[in-house]
Design an enzyme around this catalytic site. Sequence first.
Site, PDB file in Angstrom:
ATOM      1  N   GLY A   1       0.792  -1.227   0.000  1.00 29.97           N
ATOM      2  CA  GLY A   1       0.000   0.000   0.000  1.00 29.97           C
ATOM      3  C   GLY A   1       0.821   1.272   0.000  1.00 29.97           C
ATOM      4  CG  HIS A   2       4.303   3.605   1.809  1.00 28.39           C
ATOM      5  ND1 HIS A   2       5.577   4.024   1.486  1.00 28.39           N
ATOM      6  CD2 HIS A   2       3.776   4.603   2.542  1.00 28.39           C
ATOM      7  CE1 HIS A   2       5.810   5.205   2.032  1.00 28.39           C
ATOM      8  NE2 HIS A   2       4.731   5.572   2.676  1.00 28.39           N
ATOM      9  CG  PHE A   3       2.859   5.624  -2.234  1.00 28.61           C
ATOM     10  CD1 PHE A   3       1.836   6.146  -1.461  1.00 28.61           C
ATOM     11  CD2 PHE A   3       4.157   6.017  -1.969  1.00 28.61           C
ATOM     12  CE1 PHE A   3       2.110   7.068  -0.461  1.00 28.61           C
ATOM     13  CE2 PHE A   3       4.434   6.928  -0.967  1.00 28.61           C
ATOM     14  CZ  PHE A   3       3.410   7.458  -0.212  1.00 28.61           C
TER      15      PHE A   3
ATOM     16  CB  VAL B   1       8.384   4.791  -1.590  1.00 26.89           C
ATOM     17  CG1 VAL B   1       9.393   5.566  -0.762  1.00 26.89           C
ATOM     18  CG2 VAL B   1       8.349   5.306  -3.017  1.00 26.89           C
TER      19      VAL B   1
END
Length: 148
Positions: free
Chosen positions: A50-52, A57
């Site tokens: 989820g990042h991203f 990252v």
Amino acid sequence: MLTLAEFEAALRALPRSYPALLVDRVDECVPGVAAKGIKCVSVNEPHFQGHFPGYPVMPGVVIIEALVQLSTLLAFESGQPMPHGIRSIDRVRFKRQVIPGDILTLETQMAAEGRFVMRASVDGLTAAEAEIVFASEPAAAAAQPPAP
């Protein structure tokens, strides 16, 4: 570099285990002085989901946690009691994104008992730096309301 047996013994001292364990190898550890290790950054790590999405990252807090874990190992190897938590994190700077495939070099130096100066880099370029102070005693328990 620590032997595999020494590294595994040091890791057992950490109050973390996979997938929260972020130090993959300890290359140097001079008790009371400094330690150096690495974190191999893989797209398979859960925070990248989820990042991203579409542009993974490594979250800054995860980089700092890897540095805290190396600092905890240095404190332990230096004969200090296992830290009871973090009292403060100061002078935090993020200077470069860390992405899957990077090898994150972790470095920590003891500045004083319980205080460490930390740096994470990729290919010699600083990704993050911070100073940390460990709590030497457990935090006071939250006040409990009186029983009815």
